[in-house]
Design an enzyme around this catalytic site. Structure first.
Site, PDB file in Angstrom:
ATOM      1  N   ASP A 218       0.848  -1.192   0.000  1.00  0.00           N
ATOM      2  CA  ASP A 218       0.000   0.000   0.000  1.00  0.00           C
ATOM      3  C   ASP A 218       0.889   1.249   0.000  1.00  0.00           C
ATOM      4  O   ASP A 218       1.979   1.252   0.570  1.00  0.00           O
ATOM      5  CB  ASP A 218      -0.914   0.010   1.230  1.00  0.00           C
ATOM      6  N   HIS A 273       1.164  -7.892   0.082  1.00  0.00           N
ATOM      7  CA  HIS A 273      -0.010  -8.727   0.375  1.00  0.00           C
ATOM      8  C   HIS A 273      -0.891  -8.895  -0.851  1.00  0.00           C
ATOM      9  O   HIS A 273      -0.753  -8.177  -1.832  1.00  0.00           O
ATOM     10  CB  HIS A 273      -0.790  -8.136   1.558  1.00  0.00           C
ATOM     11  N   ARG A 283     -16.977 -12.343  -0.291  1.00  0.00           N
ATOM     12  CA  ARG A 283     -16.193 -11.672   0.750  1.00  0.00           C
ATOM     13  C   ARG A 283     -16.139 -10.175   0.473  1.00  0.00           C
ATOM     14  O   ARG A 283     -16.023  -9.766  -0.675  1.00  0.00           O
ATOM     15  CB  ARG A 283     -14.774 -12.260   0.755  1.00  0.00           C
TER      16      ARG A 283
HETATM   17  C1  LIG Z   1      -4.563   6.676  -1.521  1.00  0.00           C
HETATM   18  C2  LIG Z   1      -4.612   5.675  -2.361  1.00  0.00           C
HETATM   19  C3  LIG Z   1      -4.078   4.315  -2.079  1.00  0.00           C
HETATM   20  C4  LIG Z   1      -4.502   3.508  -3.296  1.00  0.00           C
HETATM   21  C5  LIG Z   1      -4.424   4.567  -4.370  1.00  0.00           C
HETATM   22  C6  LIG Z   1      -5.174   5.744  -3.740  1.00  0.00           C
HETATM   23  C7  LIG Z   1      -6.678   5.441  -3.729  1.00  0.00           C
HETATM   24  C8  LIG Z   1      -7.014   3.924  -3.720  1.00  0.00           C
HETATM   25  C9  LIG Z   1      -5.963   3.001  -3.107  1.00  0.00           C
HETATM   26  C10 LIG Z   1      -5.962   1.557  -3.644  1.00  0.00           C
HETATM   27  C11 LIG Z   1      -7.053   0.643  -3.018  1.00  0.00           C
HETATM   28  C12 LIG Z   1      -6.894  -0.805  -3.518  1.00  0.00           C
HETATM   29  C13 LIG Z   1      -5.438  -1.276  -3.552  1.00  0.00           C
HETATM   30  C14 LIG Z   1      -4.515  -0.194  -4.152  1.00  0.00           C
HETATM   31  C15 LIG Z   1      -3.115  -0.737  -4.334  1.00  0.00           C
HETATM   32  C16 LIG Z   1      -5.151   0.338  -5.410  1.00  0.00           C
HETATM   33  O1  LIG Z   1      -5.046  -0.100  -6.538  1.00  0.00           O
HETATM   34  O2  LIG Z   1      -5.983   1.428  -5.072  1.00  0.00           O
HETATM   35  C17 LIG Z   1      -4.582   1.050  -3.285  1.00  0.00           C
HETATM   36  C18 LIG Z   1      -3.691   2.246  -3.645  1.00  0.00           C
HETATM   37  C19 LIG Z   1      -2.296   2.213  -3.030  1.00  0.00           C
HETATM   38  O3  LIG Z   1      -2.128   1.922  -1.861  1.00  0.00           O
HETATM   39  O4  LIG Z   1      -1.374   2.473  -3.799  1.00  0.00           O
HETATM   40  O1  LIG Z   2      -9.292  -7.602   0.867  1.00  0.00           O
HETATM   41  C1  LIG Z   2      -8.206  -7.735   1.426  1.00  0.00           C
HETATM   42  O2  LIG Z   2      -8.019  -8.573   2.300  1.00  0.00           O
HETATM   43  C2  LIG Z   2      -7.031  -6.876   1.006  1.00  0.00           C
HETATM   44  C3  LIG Z   2      -7.418  -5.494   0.536  1.00  0.00           C
HETATM   45  C4  LIG Z   2      -6.224  -4.654   0.202  1.00  0.00           C
HETATM   46  O3  LIG Z   2      -5.102  -5.082   0.229  1.00  0.00           O
HETATM   47  C5  LIG Z   2      -6.419  -3.245  -0.188  1.00  0.00           C
HETATM   48  O4  LIG Z   2      -7.565  -2.784  -0.290  1.00  0.00           O
HETATM   49  O5  LIG Z   2      -5.382  -2.567  -0.397  1.00  0.00           O
HETATM   50 FE   LIG Z   3      -3.608  -3.446   0.104  1.00  0.00          FE
END
Ligand SMILES: C=C1C[C@]23C[C@H]1CC[C@H]2[C@@]12CCC[C@@](C)(C(=O)O1)[C@H]2[C@@H]3C(=O)O
Ligand SMILES: O=C(O)CCC(=O)C(=O)O
Ligand SMILES: [Fe+2]
Length: 345
Positions: A218, A273, A283
């Site tokens: 993240d 993860h 889920r």
């Molecule tokens: C502040 C954030 C953090 C983002 C980007 C932006 C908005 C949405 C988040 C997520 C959510 C789902 C996993 C992730 C990997 C994705 O694809 O979008 C996240 C990403 C990140 O942690 O890079």
């Molecule tokens: O659904 C999950 O357990 C992981 C979700 C996740 O990694 C994310 O939203 O960044």
């Molecule tokens: Fe995540």
């Protein structure tokens, strides 16, 4: 592939067989850890040892679960119910709130999708600041219960994140004074800091070949995750492989994000993860991405640096980092890494 293919999720309702577009091969679905006793630490925040347990877990795992966290179970249940209510809407309605290309709020497949050859067995909904604008598109006459519950969730998760940040910093000898910069003086001025992301993983006809959410770290300082009571989250641990995170009633999963790895100058691990899916249960999970004010420069904290520990990363803002991550994905940290040799030279 059309760029929208990476935003518009499959209409899972009507799918009885896993399409080729969603079939991942074994290279991408490496198996889980062979040692069932290896478990992510579960930490009781009421314990007097909480801070040192958190430090240890953040250094070794980059992830831990917390109980006695103070967020009422009733709120978590309501958030889960509203999340299920959202994803149960007809696809046509959800598409009214679709995320725009290059945008970050609204309904769609996770942003990271475009970096992988196959599509994800999931859909998501990102709320940044107020949920109202998109909620109105989903429920023109009836959006207030959704908004109230999500806003309360943002509020509670934000409070808990700040508390966890303090514990982590205290555990490595920093004071609240050292880390004041990440707390906004006025939240209303910083709605951008309140990122709540809802995930939905429908039951899947062929879970072993599908991927719910592909491996990623993240981009936050910390992420709080509520996964209800259906397993699916797996974290990667060096030399052990993928370790499933068993749901513990009412507890939350805390993962260390890239920005925390940066400010701790590499001391805390950003946790890789993924989420897998299953054949029978739909889920959902709720993730709160806690980060600093969007335009604050983030860099390794002074107290994490000495003659033996040179700064590993150059300063970046959260906005800048999200942009780098959105373009280069898992190369992002490498790209902001300072070259130690030139520093010494
Ligand atoms: C502040 C954030 C953090 C983002 C980007 C932006 C908005 C949405 C988040 C997520 C959510 C789902 C996993 C992730 C990997 C994705 O694809 O979008 C996240 C990403 C990140 O942690 O890079
Ligand atoms: O659904 C999950 O357990 C992981 C979700 C996740 O990694 C994310 O939203 O960044
Ligand atoms: Fe995540």
């Amino acid at each position: 592939m059309n760029i929208l293919n990476h935003i518009i999720p499959l209409d899972f309702e009507n799918v009885i067989k896993l399409p080729d577009s969603h079939k991942w091969n074994d290279d991408h679905r490496s198996p889980v850890c062979r040692f069932p006793h290896v478990q992510v630490p579960l930490i009781d925040l009421a314990s007097p040892h909480a801070a040192s347990l958190i430090r240890q877990a953040s250094e070794e795992w980059g992830v831990f679960q917390v109980k006695s966290h103070g967020i009422p179970m009733s709120l978590l249940n309501q958030v889960e119910n509203q999340t299920r209510r959202l994803f149960a809407l007809p696809e046509k309605r959800k598409l009214l709130a679709i995320r725009s290309p290059g945008g970050s709020r609204g309904y769609g497949m996770a942003r990271i999708s475009s970096f992988f050859p196959k599509l994800l067995w999931s859909e998501g909904f990102t709320i940044i600041g107020s949920p109202v604008e998109h909620a109105v598109q989903l429920w023109p006459h009836d959006h207030s219960s959704f908004c109230e519950i999500m806003e309360e969730c943002q509020e509670e998760m934000n409070g808990l994140s700040e508390k966890l940040m303090s514990l982590m910093f205290c555990s490595v000898g920093l004071t609240n004074q050292d880390v004041k910069w990440f707390k906004p003086t006025n939240v209303c001025k910083n709605p951008q800091q309140r990122v709540l992301h809802l995930n939905s993983y429908p039951a899947c006809p062929d879970p072993d070949q599908a991927m719910g959410l592909a491996p990623h770290t993240d981009s936050s300082l910390l992420t709080l995750l509520y996964q209800g009571n259906i397993a699916g989250l797996q974290v990667h641990r060096e030399n052990m492989g993928w370790v499933p995170v068993q749901p513990v009633d009412g507890s939350l999963v805390v993962t260390v994000g890239d920005l925390m790895h940066i400010i701790s100058n590499g001391r805390f691990k950003n946790c890789l993860h993924r989420a897998v899916v299953n054949r029978t249960n739909h889920r959902v999970s709720i993730a709160y991405f806690y980060g600093p004010p969007r335009d604050a420069k983030v860099s390794p904290l002074m107290k994490m640096i000495d003659t033996d520990h040179h700064p590993l990363y150059r300063p970046v803002t959260w906005n800048e980092y999200l942009h780098i991550k959105g373009t280069y994905f898992n190369k992002a940290l490498e790209l902001i890494r300072l070259n130690v040799d030139t520093k010494l030279g």
